[in-house]
Design an enzyme around this catalytic site. Structure first.
Site, PDB file in Angstrom:
ATOM      1  CB  SER A  78      48.824  33.121  44.251  1.00  0.00           C
ATOM      2  OG  SER A  78      47.440  32.994  44.369  1.00  0.00           O
ATOM      3  CG  ASP A 224      47.954  33.476  47.931  1.00  0.00           C
ATOM      4  OD1 ASP A 224      49.033  34.066  47.729  1.00  0.00           O
ATOM      5  OD2 ASP A 224      47.101  33.300  47.042  1.00  0.00           O
TER       6      ASP A 224
END
Length: 745
Positions: A78, A224
């Site tokens: 991320s 993610d």
């Protein structure tokens, strides 16, 4: 025979053994940089996910560089993948800091280009009262995007920041070997990204489910990595790291009293999923590893505007860990022989663009898609020109993404542009409602729906179908066909039906009301004038009837035929149609009703409607003029002009005044109140001065011919459109309180 077979087997085994010895073992990614210091432990940097909190990673990097601690490989998820990927590509912590702090995050995380820069055709979608958001429609089912944010602008920023390593074959060949972690949304498995387009891999790693659109790479739909491996220590170990420096910026669990909405529940579920895989990773840390967890307090995952604060906190946390870091440096023999500054990015000289190719998932022709990029060929790549070309395509509002990558073919550098239609298109539905009500008991409402069908052919033809029920029912169909690769010229046939009530007042008394029905068609041709305007000319032919509803029964109902030649110039640069803060908008129409074309009457009309706004902080001022003129003063009932109602001589009933001529000046201000970002509210007032006139010689702003009116209002920009509650007063004792849903400007 058995002895021979046994001998052959021994020889084969011996040969394989010798072959195995002759082939060197494949070096782990971390080995490449550490090879300059034989025998020293290899250091891996692990940067966890945490949204905006991940800006703290930059502060940690600043301390590591000051201490000259070598980083042999990086694994990130991320925001950790963003910071880690940029650092691995050769950017310094100071460069990353400048980008993060200087970035306009509100703009970058808003897919839609600023309204003044949108394609002029798409601006016309705002002319009605329908809800701004499109909903896809296919085979009887409604379709929605995979994420609230498609990430178009963010993709461009990542591509710009990693442009200098676009030709690197694998992430092992970056200045620092790198891995990004993502999650396969189909299987839930963690996927380690080690090659391909660096910007795209980073983007996949930070595609928070529901918030950001998922990213497709090699047939896998990725989001993610927080739900599978938010702090990827094992990935750094697999790269060959003997010692890891781990930076954890994850969001702590919310307390019971903090979980007070569905969004908070979803957020807590993400926290739980992340916490479990993080705990599992942290249990693998050894005595020589360094664990840094910055105390980011109330900085949330979406507080990108507080990047500078997060960076400072990260630097403070790393400084507090200097004792551990110094011990690690001692384990490395004091200091690595290669300076961290030696791992900077390769040359960032812009490459010369020899060609542009397109990879498109759309029916629109390649010549049309490539047209905005032609000025880039034959000269060094200019980021500004490239961004403008991409925004030109994306501004059509029919593509989910328009992105690029630098490629090399036959020794020449070029651009490969990836164009993808919206996955929830190409057919879209809009719904809306309009409402006007006042204290005089006069009210009206309309409910409308529209279907837009885009990308009908290689030249971006589109069709719109609309219907409305209520006070002013209508049905409408239009085909809009651009011509040529530049799409500047167009042709547009239309058919329509509408009905409306037109009243005549004497004082406050309604003495006549006609219900006017029209049905017919039009054909126009025109040219767009950049993003700011359009000119068109055409013919309009329609018939209808005017039925008397209120008034003298002796007045007969009347059928009519109309045939008009017309020309229109439209100008539009306002930033917001509901509550504009800057720009101007207006139309100038010239209409010729001609008996030679089949009309009942010959007459000419000029219509000028223009306005603009300007802002200072939270306060905006606006001004507008409405001038409508009938040259021969013989326009029939269906062509008369009307004003009256909220901000159009406030205090009067909606459309109470009608005549052959209109002159009305409007001005006022509104000021933003409250801090709810998704529900902006305003308080304001308006002043209006003007009237309707039968004879052109009567047109005057003298006090005996014009009326003064004013209003005060509270306005809220809602998802269904602007809603106003206002009070209006006009000369001659006209007062009214209004509830209004619909656009005023």
């Amino acid at each position: 025979m058995k002895s021979l077979n046994r001998s052959c087997g021994v020889l084969a085994a011996l040969g394989l053994s010798l072959l195995w010895i002759a082939i060197p073992a494949q070096a782990a990614p971390c080995d490449r940089l550490a090879a300059k210091d034989p025998g020293r432990p290899k250091v891996g940097l692990v940067l966890g996910g945490g949204g905006a909190r991940g800006a703290a990673h930059v502060g940690v990097l600043k301390v590591l560089e000051r201490m000259q601690i070598p980083i042999d490989c990086i694994a990130g998820n991320s925001m950790g993948a963003i910071v880690g990927g940029l650092y691995a590509s050769g950017l310094s912590p100071e460069e990353i800091e400048r980008e993060m702090v200087g970035m306009d995050w509100d703009d970058v995380l808003d897919d839609k280009p600023p309204r003044p820069e949108q394609q002029f055709r798409r601006k016309r979608d705002d002319d009605n009262y329908l809800v701004k958001k499109y909903v896809g429609y296919e085979k009887g089912k409604l379709e929605l995007p995979l994420g609230y944010i498609q990430g178009q602008k963010f993709d461009l920023e990542l591509a710009r920041l990693t442009q200098h390593v676009a030709g690197v074959p694998t992430f092992d060949e970056l200045p620092i070997p790198f891995r990004a972690v993502a999650t396969d949304i189909e299987t839930g498995e963690a996927l380690i990204l080690d090659s391909g387009n660096l910007a795209r891999s980073i983007r996949a790693s930070m595609a928070v489910p529901g918030a950001f659109d998922a990213v497709e790479i090699e047939g896998r739909l990725l989001v993610d990595g927080l739900v599978s491996n938010n702090v990827p220590i094992d990935v750094a170990r697999a790269m060959g790291a003997d010692i890891v420096i781990v930076v954890d910026v994850g969001t702590p669990m919310m307390k019971r009293e903090e979980i007070n909405s569905v969004l908070k529940v979803i957020g807590q579920i993400s926290n739980i999923l992340s916490a479990r895989n993080v705990e599992e990773q942290l249990r693998t840390l050894g005595k020589t590893d360094v664990y840094i967890k910055p105390d980011l307090g109330d900085i949330t995952t979406s507080d990108f505007k507080r990047a500078a604060d997060a960076i400072a906190i990260g630097e403070k946390a790393a400084t507090a860990s200097q004792g551990q870091l110094a011990g690690l440096l001692a384990d490395l023999g004091g200091k690595a022989t290669d300076s961290v500054t030696a791992r900077r990015a390769p040359s960032r000289t812009p490459p010369e663009i020899a060609f542009v190719r397109v990879n498109a998932e759309t029916t629109i022709g390649e010549n049309v898609l490539l047209h905005p990029f032609q000025p880039l060929i034959g000269k060094p790549l200019d980021d500004g020109e490239l961004k403008q070309a991409i925004e030109e395509l994306y501004g059509w509002n029919i593509f989910e993404s328009v992105r690029y990558e630098l490629v090399q073919e036959g020794g020449k550098r070029g651009l490969l542009v990836h164009v993808k239609e919206k996955s929830w298109g190409p057919n879209y539905i809009q719904l809306g409602v309009a409402l006007a009500s006042d204290l005089n008991g006069d009210s009206s409402w309309d409910i409308g729906a529209s279907m837009l069908k885009t990308a009908l052919n290689r030249y971006a033809g589109e069709a719109r179908f609309a219907a409305q029920v209520g006070e002013s029912p209508l049905a409408f169909a239009e085909f809009y066909q651009p011509l040529g690769a530049a799409l500047r010229f167009f042709i547009s046939p239309q058919v329509f039906y509408n009905a409306q009530s037109i009243s005549r007042f004497e004082g406050d008394d309604e003495v006549e009301e006609f219900r006017v029905h029209r049905y017919g068609g039009a054909l126009s041709v025109g040219r767009t004038l950049g993003h700011w305007g359009e000119v068109r000319v055409g013919l309009r032919r329609y018939a209808g009837e005017a039925d008397l509803r209120i008034g003298d029964p002796a007045v007969a109902d009347e059928d009519f035929d109309s045939a008009e030649a017309y020309a229109r110039l439209t100008y539009d640069t306002v930033d917001n149609r509901n509550f504009p803060h800057s720009g101007a908008i207006g139309t100038i129409d010239w209409i010729e009703s001609l008996k030679d074309l089949g009309a009942d009457d010959n007459f000419s009309q000029l219509l000028v409607n223009a306005g603009g706004a300007r802002s200072w902080g939270k306060t905006s001022v606006f001004g507008a003029v409405q001038f409508e003129y009938t040259a021969d003063e013989v326009a029939p009932i269906q062509n008369r002009f009307r004003i009256g109602g909220f901000t159009r001589l406030s205090g009067f009933v909606q459309q109470q005044l009608s005549g052959q001529q209109v002159l009305l000046l409007r001005g006022g201000f509104y000021r933003r109140i409250g801090n709810i970002e998704w529900l902006p509210a305003y308080v304001g007032m308006s002043m209006e001065y003007g009237n309707v006139y039968e004879e052109r010689d009567d047109i005057s702003l003298a006090t005996d011919n014009a009326l003064l009116a004013a209003s005060i209002f509270l306005g809220v920009d809602t998802v269904v459109g602007p809603v106003y509650l206002g009070y209006g007063h006009a000369e001659q004792g006209h007062d009214s309180v209004y509830l209004f849903l619909g656009r005023l400007f």
